[in-house]
Design an enzyme around this catalytic site. Structure first.
Site, mmCIF file in Angstrom:
data_model
loop_
_atom_site.group_PDB
_atom_site.id
_atom_site.type_symbol
_atom_site.label_atom_id
_atom_site.label_comp_id
_atom_site.label_asym_id
_atom_site.label_seq_id
_atom_site.Cartn_x
_atom_site.Cartn_y
_atom_site.Cartn_z
ATOM 1 N N LYS A 148 39.029 61.748 56.883
ATOM 2 C CA LYS A 148 40.470 61.595 57.108
ATOM 3 C C LYS A 148 40.945 62.451 58.290
ATOM 4 C CE LYS A 148 41.836 62.682 52.866
ATOM 5 N NZ LYS A 148 40.553 62.998 52.192
ATOM 6 N N ARG B 142 48.543 62.636 46.334
ATOM 7 C CA ARG B 142 47.260 62.724 45.642
ATOM 8 C C ARG B 142 47.400 62.409 44.155
ATOM 9 N NH1 ARG B 142 44.608 66.536 49.494
ATOM 10 N NH2 ARG B 142 42.466 66.867 48.882
ATOM 11 N N ARG C 22 29.327 70.340 56.100
ATOM 12 C CA ARG C 22 30.482 70.346 57.010
ATOM 13 C C ARG C 22 30.819 71.754 57.516
ATOM 14 N NH1 ARG C 22 36.222 67.692 55.361
ATOM 15 N NH2 ARG C 22 36.326 69.316 53.782
ATOM 16 N N ARG D 217 34.395 75.869 55.051
ATOM 17 C CA ARG D 217 35.532 76.031 54.144
ATOM 18 C C ARG D 217 35.035 76.556 52.797
ATOM 19 N NH1 ARG D 217 39.254 70.643 54.294
ATOM 20 N NH2 ARG D 217 39.276 71.096 52.070
ATOM 21 N N ARG E 64 36.172 68.734 43.114
ATOM 22 C CA ARG E 64 37.113 67.995 43.972
ATOM 23 C C ARG E 64 36.896 66.492 43.848
ATOM 24 N NH1 ARG E 64 35.773 70.360 49.466
ATOM 25 N NH2 ARG E 64 37.532 69.220 50.322
#
Ligand code: AMP
Length: 214
Positions: A13, A88, A127, A160, A171
Site C-alpha cells: 500500500k 480498518r 522489509r 519496523r 497483524r
C-alpha cells in the site's frame, strides 16, 4: 477525489500510495505513518498508540477516527485524499462516511490490494524502510547497496518494530478478523476494485492507474 487503499499489511500500500498521490495531487493520509511520526516525537498520541502497535493490535476506533477527521479538515485535503491504512474496521468505515457526508463528499473508490498470507509473511519479515524518506527495501529481493543506508537519501534503513515474526502473525489475524469485512462493505456499495498485489510494483501501479481512470 477520496480513494481508499485497502489490503493486508505488506501488500504494498505504501509503495503504491506514493505513485497515486503524485498523479492525483491529493495528500497521502496514512494513519500508521501518523502514529509512527507521533511516536518518534513521543507525543501523548504516539505513546498511547504504541501500546497497541507493539502487539500488532488496532488502536481504538475513537482515537483513529478523531485523528482522521482532523486530518481531513486541513486545507490540503479539500481536493480529496488517499487513505492508506484507514478505515480498518466497520466502525471506522461508517465514521468515515459520516465525516465525508458532513462535507458533502463521499468515498469515490476503494482499491483492494490482494496478496496471499504466505507471501505477506515473507515480505514483512524482510522489509526494511528508510527512516528519513520512507523508501522501502527487502533484505533478499531489494537490499540497499550499502548496508542499512538508504540509496536515495543516505538516511538510516531500519526494521519496523511491528515487522517481527510474532507481531506479523497478530497483524494478519487482526486484518482477517476486523478489516476483511470491509471488502464486502465497499463491494456492496459498488466502490471496490480488486488489484492483484502479487504482480511486480510497476504492473500493480498500471492496474491502479486504469482503475482510477488515470
Ligand atoms: P500500518 O503502518 O498501516 O501497518 O499501521 C501500523 C499500526 O498502526 C497498526 O498495526 C495499528 O496498530 C495502527 N493503526 C494504523 N492505522 C490504524 C487504523 N485505521 N485503526 C487502528 N489502528 C491503526
Amino acid at each position: 477525489m477520496i480513494v481508499i487503499l485497502l489490503g493486508p499489511p505488506g501488500a504494498g500500500k505504501g509503495t503504491q500510495a506514493a505513485a497515486i498521490v503524485k498523479s492525483l495531487k491529493i495528500p497521502h493520509v496514512s494513519t500508521g505513518d501518523i502514529f509512527r511520526a507521533n511516536l518518534e516525537y513521543e507525543t501523548a498520541l504516539g505513546l498511547e498508540a504504541k501500546k497497541y502497535m507493539d502487539q500488532g493490535q488496532l488502536v481504538p476506533d475513537d482515537l483513529v477516527v478523531r485523528l482522521v477527521a482532523d486530518r481531513l479538515s486541513k486545507p490540503d485535503a479539500e481536493a480529496g485524499a488517499l487513505l492508506d491504512g484507514f478505515p480498518r474496521t466497520i466502525v471506522q468505515a461508517q465514521a468515515l462516511s459520516d465525516i465525508l457526508a458532513a462535507k458533502g463528499k463521499k468515498v469515490d473508490r476503494c482499491l483492494l490490494l490482494e496478496v496471499p498470507d504466505q507471501d505477506l509473511i515473507a515480505r514483512l519479515s524482510g522489509r526494511r524502510l528508510c527512516r528519513s524518506c520512507g523508501q522501502g527495501y527487502h533484505i533478499i529481493s531489494s537490499p540497499p547497496k550499502r548496508e542499512m543506508i538508504c540509496d536515495k537519501c543516505g538516511g538510516e534503513v531500519y526494521q519496523r518494530d511491528d515487522d517481527q515474526a510474532e507481531t506479523i502473525k497478530s497483524r494478519l489475524a487482526v486484518y482477517h478478523e476486523k478489516t476483511q469485512p470491509l471488502v464486502h462493505w465497499y463491494q456492496s456499495r459498488g466502490l471496490l476494485k480488486v488489484i492483484n498485489g502479487q504482480n511486480d510494483p510497476q504492473t500493480v501501479q498500471s492496474e491502479i492507474a486504469q482503475a482510477l481512470g488515470l
